[in-house]
Each structure stands twice: as C-alpha cells, then as structure tokens.
Design an enzyme around this catalytic site. Structure first.
Site, PDB file in Angstrom:
ATOM      1  N   HIS A  36       0.833  -1.213   0.000  1.00 52.09           N
ATOM      2  CA  HIS A  36       0.000   0.000   0.000  1.00 52.09           C
ATOM      3  C   HIS A  36       0.870   1.266   0.000  1.00 52.09           C
ATOM      4  CE1 HIS A  36      -4.151  -1.649   0.378  1.00 52.09           C
ATOM      5  NE2 HIS A  36      -3.444  -2.728   0.685  1.00 52.09           N
ATOM      6  N   THR A  37       2.030   1.133  -0.573  1.00 48.33           N
ATOM      7  CA  THR A  37       2.911   2.293  -0.724  1.00 48.33           C
ATOM      8  C   THR A  37       2.859   2.843  -2.149  1.00 48.33           C
ATOM      9  OG1 THR A  37       4.655   0.659  -1.040  1.00 48.33           O
ATOM     10  CG2 THR A  37       4.579   1.752   1.085  1.00 48.33           C
ATOM     11  N   ASP A  38       2.504   1.994  -3.134  1.00 47.49           N
ATOM     12  CA  ASP A  38       2.646   2.454  -4.528  1.00 47.49           C
ATOM     13  C   ASP A  38       1.757   3.655  -4.839  1.00 47.49           C
ATOM     14  OD1 ASP A  38       0.289   0.860  -4.584  1.00 47.49           O
ATOM     15  OD2 ASP A  38       0.864  -0.239  -6.401  1.00 47.49           O
ATOM     16  N   LEU A 127      -1.791 -12.781  -5.675  1.00 47.67           N
ATOM     17  CA  LEU A 127      -0.611 -12.967  -6.525  1.00 47.67           C
ATOM     18  C   LEU A 127      -0.774 -12.257  -7.861  1.00 47.67           C
ATOM     19  CD1 LEU A 127       0.086 -16.746  -5.812  1.00 47.67           C
ATOM     20  CD2 LEU A 127       1.039 -14.743  -4.666  1.00 47.67           C
ATOM     21  N   SER A 129      -3.282 -12.138 -10.269  1.00 45.04           N
ATOM     22  CA  SER A 129      -3.802 -12.761 -11.488  1.00 45.04           C
ATOM     23  C   SER A 129      -4.319 -11.677 -12.437  1.00 45.04           C
ATOM     24  CB  SER A 129      -4.920 -13.735 -11.145  1.00 45.04           C
ATOM     25  OG  SER A 129      -5.956 -13.061 -10.461  1.00 45.04           O
ATOM     26  N   ASP A 174       1.821  -3.952  -9.480  1.00 42.14           N
ATOM     27  CA  ASP A 174       1.663  -5.311  -9.997  1.00 42.14           C
ATOM     28  C   ASP A 174       2.023  -5.386 -11.474  1.00 42.14           C
ATOM     29  OD1 ASP A 174       0.706  -5.642  -7.466  1.00 42.14           O
ATOM     30  OD2 ASP A 174      -1.399  -5.735  -8.051  1.00 42.14           O
TER      31      ASP A 174
HETATM   32  C1  GLA Z   1      -2.806  -4.525  -4.940  1.00 39.21           C
HETATM   33  C2  GLA Z   1      -2.683  -3.373  -5.925  1.00 39.21           C
HETATM   34  C3  GLA Z   1      -1.280  -2.768  -5.907  1.00 39.21           C
HETATM   35  C4  GLA Z   1      -0.828  -2.438  -4.492  1.00 39.21           C
HETATM   36  C5  GLA Z   1      -1.086  -3.621  -3.570  1.00 39.21           C
HETATM   37  C6  GLA Z   1      -0.802  -3.281  -2.130  1.00 39.21           C
HETATM   38  O1  GLA Z   1      -2.014  -5.598  -5.340  1.00 39.21           O
HETATM   39  O2  GLA Z   1      -2.975  -3.814  -7.226  1.00 39.21           O
HETATM   40  O3  GLA Z   1      -1.250  -1.629  -6.744  1.00 39.21           O
HETATM   41  O4  GLA Z   1      -1.455  -1.275  -4.033  1.00 39.21           O
HETATM   42  O5  GLA Z   1      -2.413  -4.099  -3.647  1.00 39.21           O
HETATM   43  O6  GLA Z   1       0.545  -3.048  -1.937  1.00 39.21           O
END
Ligand code: GLA
Length: 384
Positions: A36-38, A127, A129, A174
């Site tokens: 939850h940093t992106d 993961l 998908s 992701d």
């Molecule tokens: C999901 C989101 C990512 C990121 C994560 C938490 O995977 O798709 O963008 O925010 O949660 O780190």
C-alpha cells in the site's frame, strides 16, 4: 502454465479454425515488501513469479474482439472494439478488454482480435492474477498494433484498464512487476524513476520462498482497499504534503498531534513501510535474502495493527510459519485475504508447510495451498 505454449496454440486453432499469430505470456507477482505504498508515491519491492497467464492470439480484419478463457471452467466474451468504454463490461473480461480499450484511449488503434487464454496464477490469492492477465494482453496488443511501447508505458495502460474498466483503484506495482521482472531479481519500484533490478538469489542462498494461499478470496474493486487509499489521501492532505512518500519517520511525532488516531496509524504504516523497503533493498545488495526476516515480520505487524488489512487466516499463517522456523513471514498483496509468504531455509520448507497445514485444520479453516515460487522473467512473446 496449465497449457504449454504449443498446447495453447493448438487450442486456439481448435476454437478459431486458424493458426494464432503468436503466444504471449505475463507472470503474476509476489510482493516481497512495500505494501500500500505504490499509490502513495512510495517504494515497492515485488518480483515476477514462475506462474503466468498466456494468450494465443491472431488479429482479425474487422473490429471484433473475441476472448476465450480456458481458466475457471471456460467462458467467452465477445465485443466490438468501438463499443468499449468504462462501465460497458463487467466480470473477468473487463481486464483483457479493458487493456484493448486503454490502448485505443491512448490513441493506439489495435486490430480486432481472437484470443485464447489460460493461466496458472490463482485468482483472488494476492498474486496478481489480474495484472498477469492485463500484461499478457498488453504485450500481445503492443506487438499486433506495432505500437512498440516500453514496459513502463504498458504498465500504465494495464493500471488504467484496472482503474477505469474494472473499477479497482489500484496502484502500478503489480503491472510493473509483471512487465519488468527478471529471473533471480526483485523489481525495486521508486517514484518518478525507472525501476531498478535488485538481486534476489533464493536458490543460491539455500532459501525457499513459500506462498501460503489462505483461500480467503478478496477483490480490490470493493471495500477496504479504496477506504485505505482514501485514508492515505486524507492523511497527506492534513499533513500538507502531495503524497505520504514525502513524510519520513521523523515526521510521525508531528503527525500524531495533527491526525485522528486511525488516520495516524494508516499514515504510520505507509511511512514505516517505505523505510522498510529501502532497508530491504540495502540488505539484499549487501547481505543477501537470508537477512530479510525481521523486516518481513515488522511489515506484517504494521499491516495487521496499523493498516488493518490482515485477517485471522493470514495472521495464523505468519505466526505458525515463524514458530516452525521461518526466517521471516508476512502477508503479501492488497490484503483482506489472499496469501502470506514465508522465507525459509530449504531444509525447513517441509516442516513449515506441515505446521501451517495442521494449524489451519486445528482452527477449522479451509486447507491452505502452500507452494514455492521463484523470481522469474517478465512478460513477453513466447512463441511465433
Ligand atoms: C494490490 C494493488 C497494488 C498495491 C497492492 C498493495 O495488489 O494492485 O497496486 O497497491 O495491492 O501493496
């Protein structure tokens, strides 16, 4: 892969009565640390895994898009490219069709296309998908349209598809991992800069990375993910910064006096998690993955207590893995279900797997799926 590339090409031919122009594939990801940093303009350290989504595809002479998924029992979605717009589709096909829409919305005309897809990235397991599916379609559309976009641009189109066509307010981690991953490396994503590859030589260090899929399924287009994102935005605004990435651990004392108690804990998670990502990159570069354990454990505690995105099954997986000898463990991905990861010495992998399986049975939880993953190469054309 459930189907190999030649098998997928053959399945395409069976279904559409002609040869595919090629087969493209894109991996899922595990996030080593940086959760939850992106979307806070912060740091992430995911890696592409050796599980992927593949598409066999061929362009059409018209503007139809027919997508057949062999995954999850099999289903087909058909549409006209000119009919695609946010809100026009729901369900699984919003991911692949959303990417085609994102290309066109970006000014790149894509041909009509027939697609046959398959995947061995479990859905709802944390993961990614969804990113695997988006990125497989993105590299395919990039080739078939001749657009020649680079990985970061494709990642942005995948994210746009997910944000606007699927309606999940997710960040770009992701898609970046799926497109930019390299075998034996993690992808260090940092704001406004090109991602850097960081060596993650698990095998050479005698380590195994276990994924513990709790089978608690989650979606990011509903509920908790969006509310966490909103809290972060609120926290940044109250602190007078553009994004939480602009705060350091030194600012937390001041934040405690300004923010309400819950928003403060959300902010503290992001600020400390950013610091942990930087520390993890340093550890990997200087000492190797065996020394990551305590950072993983601290990250999990922060997600459980401050960000409140864990669940009893994830906590049990982490605690049991640590009790059975794991060097470190944490939930991975967006949370509210999905998977935990456990970093273990090769010799302890069996004992950790057994302990977690037994603990889930004793708690009356659905039996978890426990498997190993390796840092793998990112998306690309695999055949044809
Ligand atoms: C999901 C989101 C990512 C990121 C994560 C938490 O995977 O798709 O963008 O925010 O949660 O780190």
């Amino acid at each position: 892969m459930t189907l190999s590339a030649p098998e997928l090409a053959a399945a395409f031919t069976d279904r559409f009565g002609r040869e595919p122009a090629g087969v493209w594939s894109a991996p899922g990801r595990v996030n080593l640390i940086g959760e939850h940093t992106d979307y806070n303009d912060g740091f992430v350290l995911p890696f592409a895994i050796n599980r992927s989504t593949s598409v066999a595809a061929a362009p059409r002479n018209d503007r139809a898009a027919n997508i057949h998924s062999a995954f999850g029992g099999g289903s087909t979605a058909s549409t006209h490219l000119d009919d695609l717009r946010p809100g026009s589709i729901d369900g699984w096909s919003a991911y692949p069709l959303g990417v085609l829409w994102a290309f066109e919305d970006h000014g790149i005309r894509v041909p009509g296309v027939d697609v046959y897809l398959d995947s061995d990235v479990p859905v709802g397991a944390g993961l990614s998908s969804s990113a695997a599916l988006e990125c497989a379609v993105a590299v395919m559309a990039n080739d078939l349209s001749g657009a020649g976009l680079a990985g970061p641009e494709l990642a942005a189109l995948g994210q746009r598809a997910e944000n606007l066509m699927v309606g999940a307010p997710t960040g770009i981690m992701d898609q970046s991992a799926s497109l930019l991953g390299e075998e034996g490396h993690a992808v260090f994503g940092l704001p406004q800069q090109e991602a850097q590859l960081v060596p993650l030589d698990l095998a050479g260090s005698g380590l195994t990375l276990l994924v513990i899929d709790t089978r608690v399924s989650h979606e990011h287009s509903t509920g908790g993910y969006a509310s966490r994102r909103a809290s972060c935005e609120q926290g940044a605004k109250a602190m007078g910064v553009a994004a939480l990435r602009d705060l350091g651990t030194d600012d937390l004392a001041e934040a405690a006096g300004i923010l309400d108690e819950e928003t403060f804990r959300r902010v503290r998670h992001v600020v400390t998690e950013n610091a942990r990502v930087l520390a993890a990159v340093d550890v990997l570069r200087k000492e190797g993955p065996a020394k990551l354990g305590s950072l993983l454990v601290e990250s999990h505690a922060s997600m459980r207590d401050d960000f409140e995105i864990s669940c009893p099954e994830l906590d049990l997986a982490v605690e049991t893995a640590l009790g059975a000898g794991a060097l470190g463990a944490r939930m991975t991905g967006g949370g509210f279900g999905g998977s935990a990861i456990a970093l273990v010495n090769n010799d302890d992998a069996g004992a950790v797997t057994d302990a977690v399986t037994r603990a889930f049975a004793a708690a009356g939880y659905t039996s978890p799926a426990v498997f190993t993953v390796l840092p793998a190469a990112g998306a690309g054309r695999t055949e044809g």
